[in-house]
Motif scaffolding. Sequence first.
Motif, short mmCIF file in Angstrom:
data_model
loop_
_atom_site.label_atom_id
_atom_site.label_comp_id
_atom_site.label_asym_id
_atom_site.label_seq_id
_atom_site.Cartn_x
_atom_site.Cartn_y
_atom_site.Cartn_z
N VAL A 283 -31.92 5.84 44.56
CA VAL A 283 -32.58 6.57 43.48
C VAL A 283 -32.01 7.99 43.39
CG1 VAL A 283 -34.77 7.52 42.65
CG2 VAL A 283 -34.69 5.21 43.64
N ALA A 284 -31.88 8.64 44.55
CA ALA A 284 -31.33 10.00 44.58
C ALA A 284 -29.88 10.02 44.14
CB ALA A 284 -31.46 10.58 45.99
N ALA B 144 -29.83 9.77 40.26
CA ALA B 144 -30.34 11.01 39.68
C ALA B 144 -29.37 12.17 39.89
CB ALA B 144 -31.70 11.35 40.29
N THR C 41 -27.09 14.00 36.96
CA THR C 41 -27.36 15.42 36.76
C THR C 41 -26.09 16.26 36.93
OG1 THR C 41 -29.63 15.18 37.55
CG2 THR C 41 -28.70 17.40 37.56
#
Length: 240
Positions: free
Chosen positions: A105-106, A109, A113
């Motif tokens: 998930v990180a 993201a 970003t």
Amino acid sequence: MKDNPFSLWVYLSQSPLLWLTVTLLVYATTDAVSLATRRHPLANPVLHAMWIIGAFLLVTGTSYTTYFAGAQFVHFLLGPATVALAVPLYENRRRVVSSIVPMLVALVAGSVTAVVSVVLLAEFAGLPRDVVLSLAPKSVTAGVAMGISESLHADPSLTAVAVILTGIIGAIIVTPLMNRTGVTDFRARGFAVGLAAHGIGTARAFQVDEIAGVFSGIAMSLNALVTSFLVPLAATLLLR
């Protein structure tokens, strides 16, 4: 040589071994200073070795091509050093497996970003398209970032500069930032810096904590893979 006091320097400057020796001595010195300051973020050895060697080349009138002909062995060692990250990864494999879901998930993201933010900010600043494309892969390791840049017909040299600056800035601010925000889990700290600041950030993470270094190495590797897909997509969707 007696007639010309600089003739010895002219002779030595053409020897590849000289520049390898200079590189190793400067880094060993800056690393000793960093250790003496208890690894203070502002005493980052890569940062200070870089400007010291750059100033030395400028003063002596030595071209980067001449310097690199001697120092390229250090460049070659980047490959084995990256592969060696597998050793602490294997030793901590249980912790890695237990954190696989939050890591993925990180990863998504953070990768999105890193790419989208720099593309939008560069577009907002009115930078040319080739400059924007050169900056887009700044958060991945230099070899991969330059490859992405070349595939998009951007400027790999500018990409390399952006990658180095990103890594150094990340390595400097990561520890104070994490301490200030209260992040104490070294898995999260390491993964964040590896995602944002690639190899230089990973080296800093290992200085702070082995677990942080392990997760930083994982993030660095996975981010290189994901970014190689994201940058061309961002160039298609976000750039005019």
